[in-house]
Structures are given as structure tokens and as C-alpha cells.
Design a protein around this motif. Structure first.
Motif: not given
Length: 182
Positions: A72-79
Motif C-alpha cells: 500500500f505504501k509503494s502505491l503512494w506518491q512520496q511528496s
């Protein structure tokens, strides 16, 4: 100013999606990981399509329910402009660091036998943004089920769809009025 514009765009997307509610019944389907693993697609799906991102998110939701937030974390834009509202902690989080920390603090469930189903209400994709509105149903083998109304906004980053906003609210069971109960 940016948040006001984002909220305004989200409200427009939500308002325009309600005319598609009748399609929700046609798209209601269970999500079972075994079904996905054993399914042979009629045509090869492209990795970076919006449909593929939604399918991956459904799998991530099940893993998250079972206490594993990594997919789930890998699907997020990290901004810093990503947001997360609602869910079980009634959170209002902004920025990848806050969201990541919240996802990492997810409790491991007592039973790892949780079923997950979803009902797609509406979705649409543009060249750079897309949204999905759905109902999510989580039911542990022994325990109380949780039903959520969820809105997810995606943005394309380097040709890949990433989550930039998730809003989840619990669906409360409808109470019968005195007239219908008689």
C-alpha cells in the motif's frame, strides 16, 4: 491556496461521479488474492494503466487489512502534497512522512483470515489525474465487519499512477424509521 484548489477539484469530481452510481451494482465483485493469482487474463494488461493501478490497490488493501502496509505504501506518491482523511483513526494527515508513519503504525490483526470485497461506484481518468470512488467491506473470520465509503485520487508520476489522496468514511448501518418497522 493550493489546498483550496485541490479541495475544489475533488468536490467537482465527487459531484460529477454521482450520475454514475447506477453502474455500481454491475461492478460489484469480491477481491480474492487466489482468484487473481490463478486468473489468466484474456489479453496481457499493461503495467502502467489506471486499471492495473486500481487492481494493485485492491490487493494492497487486503494486505493492509492483514497488517502488511508495504504494498500500500509503494502505491503512494512520496511528496509533501499528499493527503489522507478519515478511516478508523479519524486522521487528517498531510505529507508523505505523516502518512507513512500512520501506515507503519497499523496494528497486526488478531486473525489473518480477513475477507475483502469492494463495490466500484465511479472512476475516471485523464492524462495526468484519475479518481476512484468505491465501497470497501472488510470482514474478519471472527469479529465485526467494517464498511467504508472511499475516494482515492491518483496522479501520474513518471508514467505510473500513484495515490495522492485517500478519504475513507465508515458506512453506518441504516436505521429503519418507525413507519417501515411496523
Amino acid at each position: 491556496m493550493k489546498r483550496n484548489i485541490s479541495v475544489f477539484i475533488l468536490l467537482i469530481l465527487l459531484a460529477s461521479s454521482f450520475k454514475y452510481r447506477t453502474k455500481a451494482r454491475e461492478n460489484s465483485q469480491p477481491f480474492l488474492p487466489d482468484r487473481l493469482r490463478n486468473m489468466v487474463p484474456a489479453k496481457p494488461a499493461e503495467q502502467n494503466t489506471f486499471e492495473a493501478a486500481v487492481t494493485k490497490m485492491q490487493q494492497a488493501n487486503l494486505e493492509m487489512a492483514n497488517g502488511n502496509p508495504e504494498l500500500f505504501k509503494s502505491l503512494w506518491q512520496q511528496s509533501d502534497d499528499v493527503t489522507f482523511f478519515g478511516d478508523n483513526k479519524n486522521a487528517e494527515l498531510k505529507g508523505w512522512n505523516a502518512i507513512s508513519a500512520s501506515l507503519d503504525s497499523t496494528k497486526k490483526p488478531v486473525s489473518s483470515d480477513i475477507s475483502y470485497t469492494f463495490e466500484k461506484i465511479a472512476s475516471d481518468e485523464g492524462d495526468l489525474q484519475a479518481y476512484l470512488i468505491q465501497k470497501e467491506h472488510y470482514k474478519p473470520a471472527a469479529g465485526k465487519s467494517r464498511d467504508l465509503q472511499v475516494t482515492v485520487v491518483f496522479r501520474k508520476e513518471n508514467g505510473e499512477w500513484k495515490i495522492v489522496h485517500r478519504h475513507a468514511d465508515s458506512i453506518l448501518p441504516s436505521k429503519k424509521s418507525d413507519e417501515t418497522a411496523k
